[in-house]
Scaffold this motif. Sequence first.
Motif, PDB file in Angstrom:
ATOM      1  N   THR A  98       0.836  -1.185   0.000  1.00 15.53           N
ATOM      2  CA  THR A  98       0.000   0.000   0.000  1.00 15.53           C
ATOM      3  C   THR A  98       0.876   1.243   0.000  1.00 15.53           C
ATOM      4  O   THR A  98       1.827   1.340   0.770  1.00 15.53           O
ATOM      5  N   LEU A  99       0.525   2.195  -0.861  1.00 19.30           N
ATOM      6  CA  LEU A  99       1.266   3.452  -0.922  1.00 19.30           C
ATOM      7  C   LEU A  99       0.701   4.429   0.100  1.00 19.30           C
ATOM      8  O   LEU A  99      -0.508   4.501   0.312  1.00 19.30           O
ATOM      9  N   SER A 100       1.584   5.212   0.711  1.00 22.13           N
ATOM     10  CA  SER A 100       1.134   6.263   1.615  1.00 22.13           C
ATOM     11  C   SER A 100       0.514   7.385   0.772  1.00 22.13           C
ATOM     12  O   SER A 100       0.688   7.440  -0.451  1.00 22.13           O
ATOM     13  N   VAL A 101      -0.191   8.285   1.430  1.00 25.03           N
ATOM     14  CA  VAL A 101      -0.791   9.413   0.715  1.00 25.03           C
ATOM     15  C   VAL A 101       0.306  10.244   0.045  1.00 25.03           C
ATOM     16  O   VAL A 101       0.146  10.697  -1.089  1.00 25.03           O
ATOM     17  N   ASN A 102       1.437  10.410   0.744  1.00 22.46           N
ATOM     18  CA  ASN A 102       2.549  11.162   0.131  1.00 22.46           C
ATOM     19  C   ASN A 102       3.048  10.465  -1.134  1.00 22.46           C
ATOM     20  O   ASN A 102       3.335  11.127  -2.131  1.00 22.46           O
ATOM     21  N   ASN A 103       3.167   9.146  -1.081  1.00 17.90           N
ATOM     22  CA  ASN A 103       3.594   8.385  -2.260  1.00 17.90           C
ATOM     23  C   ASN A 103       2.580   8.529  -3.393  1.00 17.90           C
ATOM     24  O   ASN A 103       2.956   8.686  -4.564  1.00 17.90           O
ATOM     25  N   GLN A 104       1.297   8.479  -3.041  1.00 20.07           N
ATOM     26  CA  GLN A 104       0.247   8.623  -4.052  1.00 20.07           C
ATOM     27  C   GLN A 104       0.285  10.017  -4.677  1.00 20.07           C
ATOM     28  O   GLN A 104       0.140  10.154  -5.896  1.00 20.07           O
ATOM     29  N   LEU A 105       0.482  11.041  -3.851  1.00 22.88           N
ATOM     30  CA  LEU A 105       0.564  12.402  -4.389  1.00 22.88           C
ATOM     31  C   LEU A 105       1.794  12.574  -5.273  1.00 22.88           C
ATOM     32  O   LEU A 105       1.742  13.255  -6.300  1.00 22.88           O
ATOM     33  N   THR A 106       2.896  11.940  -4.894  1.00 23.65           N
ATOM     34  CA  THR A 106       4.112  11.997  -5.718  1.00 23.65           C
ATOM     35  C   THR A 106       3.863  11.331  -7.063  1.00 23.65           C
ATOM     36  O   THR A 106       4.247  11.864  -8.112  1.00 23.65           O
ATOM     37  N   LEU A 107       3.208  10.192  -7.052  1.00 20.72           N
ATOM     38  CA  LEU A 107       2.876   9.501  -8.296  1.00 20.72           C
ATOM     39  C   LEU A 107       1.930  10.346  -9.149  1.00 20.72           C
ATOM     40  O   LEU A 107       2.128  10.479 -10.361  1.00 20.72           O
ATOM     41  N   LEU A 108       0.935  10.946  -8.519  1.00 27.97           N
ATOM     42  CA  LEU A 108      -0.002  11.822  -9.228  1.00 27.97           C
ATOM     43  C   LEU A 108       0.747  12.986  -9.859  1.00 27.97           C
ATOM     44  O   LEU A 108       0.532  13.322 -11.023  1.00 27.97           O
ATOM     45  N   HIS A 109       1.642  13.587  -9.102  1.00 27.87           N
ATOM     46  CA  HIS A 109       2.470  14.689  -9.607  1.00 27.87           C
ATOM     47  C   HIS A 109       3.255  14.235 -10.835  1.00 27.87           C
ATOM     48  O   HIS A 109       3.290  14.930 -11.854  1.00 27.87           O
ATOM     49  N   ASP A 110       3.900  13.083 -10.742  1.00 29.24           N
ATOM     50  CA  ASP A 110       4.733  12.590 -11.840  1.00 29.24           C
ATOM     51  C   ASP A 110       3.916  12.333 -13.102  1.00 29.24           C
ATOM     52  O   ASP A 110       4.354  12.644 -14.211  1.00 29.24           O
TER      53      ASP A 110
END
Length: 95
Positions: free
Chosen positions: A2-14
């Motif tokens: 499971t990705l953390s919210v920070n990881n998810q936001l980083t992926l969304l940003h990318d």
Amino acid sequence: MTLSVNNQLTLLHDILDEHHLDRSASIAEHQQLKRLVQAIMDNNHISDEQLLQYLQEIYHYGQQGENASSQTDHISSNKNNIVNWISAIQQTNLK
């Protein structure tokens, strides 16, 4: 895993950054955007109202992208929005 919210936001940003720089995307990328935004919003760790509004806009952008006849035109017409979304994600500091 499971990705953390920070990881998810980083992926969304990318993903958004790639759309912005490449001016292209696949239908699968738009579907991934939608799933990612939904997962972030379902997590209820975002209290920034502006970011929540942007997440809803990004979800809508993903929906439109799935059905766009021209990905280049779709991305170009959302260029300013994408820049704003990227900036808002960069400024987010979640603990």
